[in-house]
Design an enzyme around this catalytic site. Structure first.
Site, PDB file in Angstrom:
ATOM      1  N   LYS A   1     111.975  29.240 -94.829  1.00 11.51           N
ATOM      2  CA  LYS A   1     111.172  30.266 -94.147  1.00 11.51           C
ATOM      3  C   LYS A   1     109.777  30.283 -94.758  1.00 11.51           C
ATOM      4  O   LYS A   1     109.614  30.453 -95.974  1.00 11.51           O
ATOM      5  CB  LYS A   1     111.860  31.622 -94.327  1.00 11.51           C
TER       6      LYS A   1
HETATM    7  C1  E4P Z   1     113.207  38.446 -90.198  1.00 10.25           C
HETATM    8  O1  E4P Z   1     113.438  37.299 -90.491  1.00 10.25           O
HETATM    9  C2  E4P Z   1     112.896  39.504 -91.149  1.00 10.25           C
HETATM   10  O2  E4P Z   1     113.678  39.309 -92.289  1.00 10.25           O
HETATM   11  C3  E4P Z   1     113.212  40.888 -90.639  1.00 10.25           C
HETATM   12  O3  E4P Z   1     113.669  40.855 -89.306  1.00 10.25           O
HETATM   13  C4  E4P Z   1     112.173  41.909 -90.920  1.00 10.25           C
HETATM   14  O4  E4P Z   1     112.597  43.134 -90.389  1.00 10.25           O
HETATM   15  P1  E4P Z   1     111.918  44.535 -90.811  1.00 10.25           P
HETATM   16  O5  E4P Z   1     110.591  44.641 -90.134  1.00 10.25           O
HETATM   17  O6  E4P Z   1     112.885  45.575 -90.307  1.00 10.25           O
HETATM   18  O7  E4P Z   1     111.801  44.517 -92.310  1.00 10.25           O
END
Ligand code: E4P
Length: 217
Positions: free
Chosen positions: A83
């Protein structure tokens, strides 16, 4: 539509995986912090449970260091998706790592132009953050729609991974628009099963079953 679970909590992943609801997992540094565990150790454990892509996020900011971290993370298991943040350096790292055959999830996407760049850099997944756009009174779903249109216009194979999902309606809207994947916290995925009429109907059936003395085993 694929369901990824957005957590590093092993028990939650196991429960959903046993029910056939987990096509992959996404984590980020905040979720790793919440788990209280070492990133390499917890990611390895997740990969041993789930067959699909498991996103593990780099913490470097420049391309060379992101590439080094991405290669290290990819050694954990074959189903690691590295990522990377949607920055210029993240896109450079995306191009290198995806050219090496590694899955790459480009995260923190907040515009369709960013998503276009990620696709051109060879991303396996693009993660537009719906909830965080809604938080600032912008329309997260409009972004998913725009990316769908652009990717379809040009035949990009990058999968749209609707992220920062906060509600069951986010899941429904993402499915309607044609996002390839949603990633959501375990609670949101479980909430998809709830309906007040299901609860009310079941309560009546249970009452009548008791009154009729129905026993099956
Ligand atoms: C996605 O890969 C992220 O980890 C996640 O969806 C972020 O979500 P949030 O905005 O609720 O922290």
């Amino acid at each position: 539509m694929k369901f990824f679970v957005d957590t590093a909590e092993i028990d939650a992943i196991k429960e959903l995986n046993d029910t056939g609801m987990v096509d992959g997992v996404t984590t980020n540094p905040s979720l790793i912090k919440k788990s209280g565990r070492d990133i390499l150790e917890v990611t390895r454990e997740i990969c041993s449970i789930v067959d699909g892509p498991v996103s593990a996020e780099v913490v470097a900011l420049n391309a060379d260091d992101m590439i080094a971290e991405g290669r290290e993370l990819a050694k954990i298991a074959e189903n690691i998706a590295v990522k990377l943040p949607l920055t210029w350096d993240g896109l450079k790292a995306c191009k290198v790592l995806s050219s090496e055959g590694k899955m790459v999830n480009v995260t923190l996407c907040f515009s369709a132009n960013q998503a276009l760049l990620a696709a051109k850099a060879g991303a396996t997944f693009i993660s537009p953050f719906i909830g965080r756009l809604d938080d600032i009174n912008l329309d997260g779903m409009e972004l998913i729609e725009d990316i769908r249109t652009i990717y379809d216009n040009f035949g990009f194979k990058t999968e749209i991974l609707a992220a920062s999902i906060r509600s069951v309606n986010h899941v429904l809207d993402s499915a309607r628009i044609g996002a390839d994947v949603i990633t959501a916290p375990p609670e949101v995925i479980k909430k998809l099963a709830s309906h007040p009429l299901t609860d009310a109907g079941l309560a009546t059936f249970m009452k009548d079953a008791e009154a009729a003395g129905i026993k099956i085993v």
